[in-house]
Design an enzyme around this catalytic site. Structure first.
Site, short mmCIF file in Angstrom:
data_model
loop_
_atom_site.label_atom_id
_atom_site.label_comp_id
_atom_site.label_asym_id
_atom_site.label_seq_id
_atom_site.Cartn_x
_atom_site.Cartn_y
_atom_site.Cartn_z
N HIS A 128 -21.19 9.63 0.10
CA HIS A 128 -19.82 10.09 -0.17
C HIS A 128 -19.70 10.31 -1.69
O HIS A 128 -20.37 9.64 -2.48
CB HIS A 128 -18.87 8.97 0.28
CG HIS A 128 -17.42 9.31 0.25
ND1 HIS A 128 -16.67 9.32 -0.90
CD2 HIS A 128 -16.55 9.61 1.25
CE1 HIS A 128 -15.42 9.62 -0.61
NE2 HIS A 128 -15.32 9.81 0.69
N ASP A 205 -22.25 0.78 -0.14
CA ASP A 205 -20.93 1.34 0.14
C ASP A 205 -20.64 1.03 1.61
O ASP A 205 -21.15 1.70 2.51
CB ASP A 205 -20.97 2.85 -0.13
CG ASP A 205 -19.68 3.54 0.29
OD1 ASP A 205 -18.79 2.87 0.86
OD2 ASP A 205 -19.57 4.76 0.06
N GLN A 208 -17.47 2.55 5.71
CA GLN A 208 -17.44 2.87 7.14
C GLN A 208 -18.08 1.77 7.98
O GLN A 208 -17.99 1.81 9.21
CB GLN A 208 -18.14 4.21 7.41
CG GLN A 208 -17.51 5.40 6.73
CD GLN A 208 -16.09 5.67 7.22
OE1 GLN A 208 -15.65 5.16 8.26
NE2 GLN A 208 -15.34 6.45 6.46
N LYS A 231 -9.19 1.47 5.91
CA LYS A 231 -10.04 1.91 7.02
C LYS A 231 -10.24 0.78 8.03
O LYS A 231 -10.83 0.98 9.09
CB LYS A 231 -11.39 2.40 6.49
CG LYS A 231 -11.25 3.65 5.61
CD LYS A 231 -12.59 4.20 5.23
CE LYS A 231 -12.54 5.13 4.04
NZ LYS A 231 -12.20 6.51 4.36
N CYS A 368 -16.00 14.91 1.72
CA CYS A 368 -16.40 14.33 0.42
C CYS A 368 -17.90 14.06 0.40
O CYS A 368 -18.35 13.02 -0.12
CB CYS A 368 -15.63 13.05 0.11
SG CYS A 368 -13.88 13.31 -0.03
C1 PLP Z 1 -18.60 6.19 2.99
C2 PLP Z 1 -17.36 6.20 2.14
N1 PLP Z 1 -17.41 5.77 0.88
C3 PLP Z 1 -16.33 5.74 0.09
C4 PLP Z 1 -15.13 6.20 0.53
C5 PLP Z 1 -13.95 6.16 -0.39
O1 PLP Z 1 -12.99 5.28 0.09
P1 PLP Z 1 -11.54 5.20 -0.58
O2 PLP Z 1 -11.02 6.60 -0.62
O3 PLP Z 1 -10.77 4.32 0.33
O4 PLP Z 1 -11.74 4.61 -1.94
C6 PLP Z 1 -15.00 6.69 1.83
C7 PLP Z 1 -13.73 7.23 2.32
O5 PLP Z 1 -13.69 8.18 3.06
C8 PLP Z 1 -16.15 6.67 2.66
O6 PLP Z 1 -16.09 7.12 3.92
#
Ligand code: PLP
Length: 410
Positions: A128, A205, A208, A231, A368
């Site tokens: 992401h 990270d 998910q 989430k 993203c």
């Molecule tokens: C794999 C992953 N990393 C990071 C993020 C970023 O999360 P946030 O926008 O809640 O900071 C997301 C959000 O879609 C994600 O799916």
């Protein structure tokens, strides 16, 4: 459309079968299949947030009156619960706005201190943007290099290739536990061992993963683990950065302000110990309380039960869509509850618009993850993602909507 293979495919835990009614934001005739973007909130979370504002509200860490002391206890209990939820301890857990802020915090403190010219940071092709851009920015500031681990043919991180890319200058490996586009679950333990064997640290990270698979940061061997509360059935604006105690203790402060200090003089400031050192200003008090309620709600059901439920729905969806000639499915067959797909020559935005007309909410776009889209040879995908309240009726609506899309576009 063929009949969905109902109970034959899986046995849903009884608690899961009736949680739909606990989500006031999800009417029975609406298939919300965008949990990977953000989850809907169960009543228990909404009520905890209401109670925190309507009855219990006060600042934390500063007040000497009873209400503030209670709120402080609630805030710190939330920290303990959030850390414990992923197998960590409260003194290793920093409340942040979400995964994005957690990764930026690590890049701007640990990264700023550790990464030098010629050092290397290893990411994967499916990250992401939140797990790419902060490292690119750091690398640009420091004259460091980014390496990218490739994917297997079915869209997982190729762990053997990743291992081969870890060199003597690699200071950090940073990968997603579960891909937000393809749903594949990485073998984090194996990646951690490979990183540590070469003296690199591992940031995971877990955005998910936290809402859908069991996480134990110690068993995984992670050094940093980040995730977002919104989430995981919790409120927006709150998430967790977990870091191994020794690493967090050695990290310099990030933002300056109230609460993160020990002693302040104009000439010199000394700082509080971790994790307070990283929480400048009045924190998201009610966010933490709401997150705690969300964690309780998830633990009451059991994250393994949610995972099994989502995987069962995903298997049914893959089987149903697999019958449709014009549908291309992305990602591994055994992925966690996230599925990207494409419908022949129909733009994913058109697919999502037609599905919306039929009461199905999915995500369409690059998610993203532009480098991953380029790797897949597409500009965008359609993505369905499941949660605890998802049902076979949601899958049926999705399949019906896709069949309608195919009819409309001939
Ligand atoms: C794999 C992953 N990393 C990071 C993020 C970023 O999360 P946030 O926008 O809640 O900071 C997301 C959000 O879609 C994600 O799916």
């Amino acid at each position: 459309m063929s009949t969905l293979p109902l109970a034959a495919h899986h046995v849903l835990p009884p608690r899961l079968l009736d949680v739909r009614g606990e989500f006031p934001g999800v009417p029975a005739d609406w298939a919300y299949l965008d949990a990977a973007a953000t989850s809907q909130k169960p009543r228990a979370v909404i009520e905890a947030i209401n109670r925190a504002y309507a009855q219990d509200y006060a600042t934390v860490h500063r007040g000497v009156y009873a209400r503030s002391a209670h709120m402080t206890e609630a805030y710190e209990a939330a920290r303990e619960a959030a850390a414990g939820f992923i197998g960590g301890a409260a003194d290793e857990a920093v409340f942040v706005r979400g995964a994005t802020e957690g990764i930026n915090l690590v890049a701007d403190t640990w990264g700023e201190q550790t990464i030098g010219e010629g050092d290397r940071i290893l990411l994967s092709q499916l990250e992401h943007h939140s797990n790419i851009v902060p490292w690119r920015m750091l690398a640009d500031r420091k004259g460091a290099e980014i390496d990218v681990a490739p994917l297997t043919a079915d869209g997982r991180i190729d762990e053997a290739a990743l291992t081969a890319l870890i060199g003597p200058r690699t200071k950090l490996v940073a990968v997603a536990h579960v891909s937000n586009v393809l749903g594949g679950v990485a073998d984090i333990r194996r990646i951690a061992d490979a990183a540590h064997a070469k003296g690199a640290l591992l940031l995971v990270d877990g955005c998910q993963a936290a809402p859908r698979v069991k996480v134990d940061v110690r068993a995984l061997g992670a050094d940093f683990y980040v995730w977002s509360g919104h989430k995981l059935y919790g409120p927006t604006g709150i998430g967790l950065l977990w870091a191994r105690r020794e690493i967090l203790a050695a990290m310099p402060p990030w933002q300056g302000g109230g609460s993160m200090i020990d002693d302040v003089r104009f000439e010199k400031v000394t700082y509080a110990a971790a994790p307070q050192r990283f929480e400048a200003g009045t924190p998201h008090i009610v966010g933490a309380v709401g997150l705690h309620a969300a964690i309780r709600w998830v633990e009451d059901i059991g994250i393994e039960a949610i995972d099994a439920h989502e995987r069962a729905l995903l298997a049914i969806t893959r089987a149903e869509l697999g019958h449709l000639n014009s549908v291309r499915l992305f990602g591994p067959e055994d992925s966690a509850g996230i599925l990207s797909f494409a419908v022949a020559d129909v733009h994913p935005h058109d697919v999502a618009t037609i599905l919306d007309e039929g009461g199905v909410a999915i995500r369409a776009g690059h998610h993203c993850a532009q480098p991953l889209m380029r790797h897949l040879g597409v500009q965008a995908t359609a993505r369905a993602s499941f949660s605890a309240h998802s049902s076979e009726a949601d899958v049926a609506r999705l399949v019906k909507g896709i069949e309608r899309t195919m009819r409309i576009f001939g």
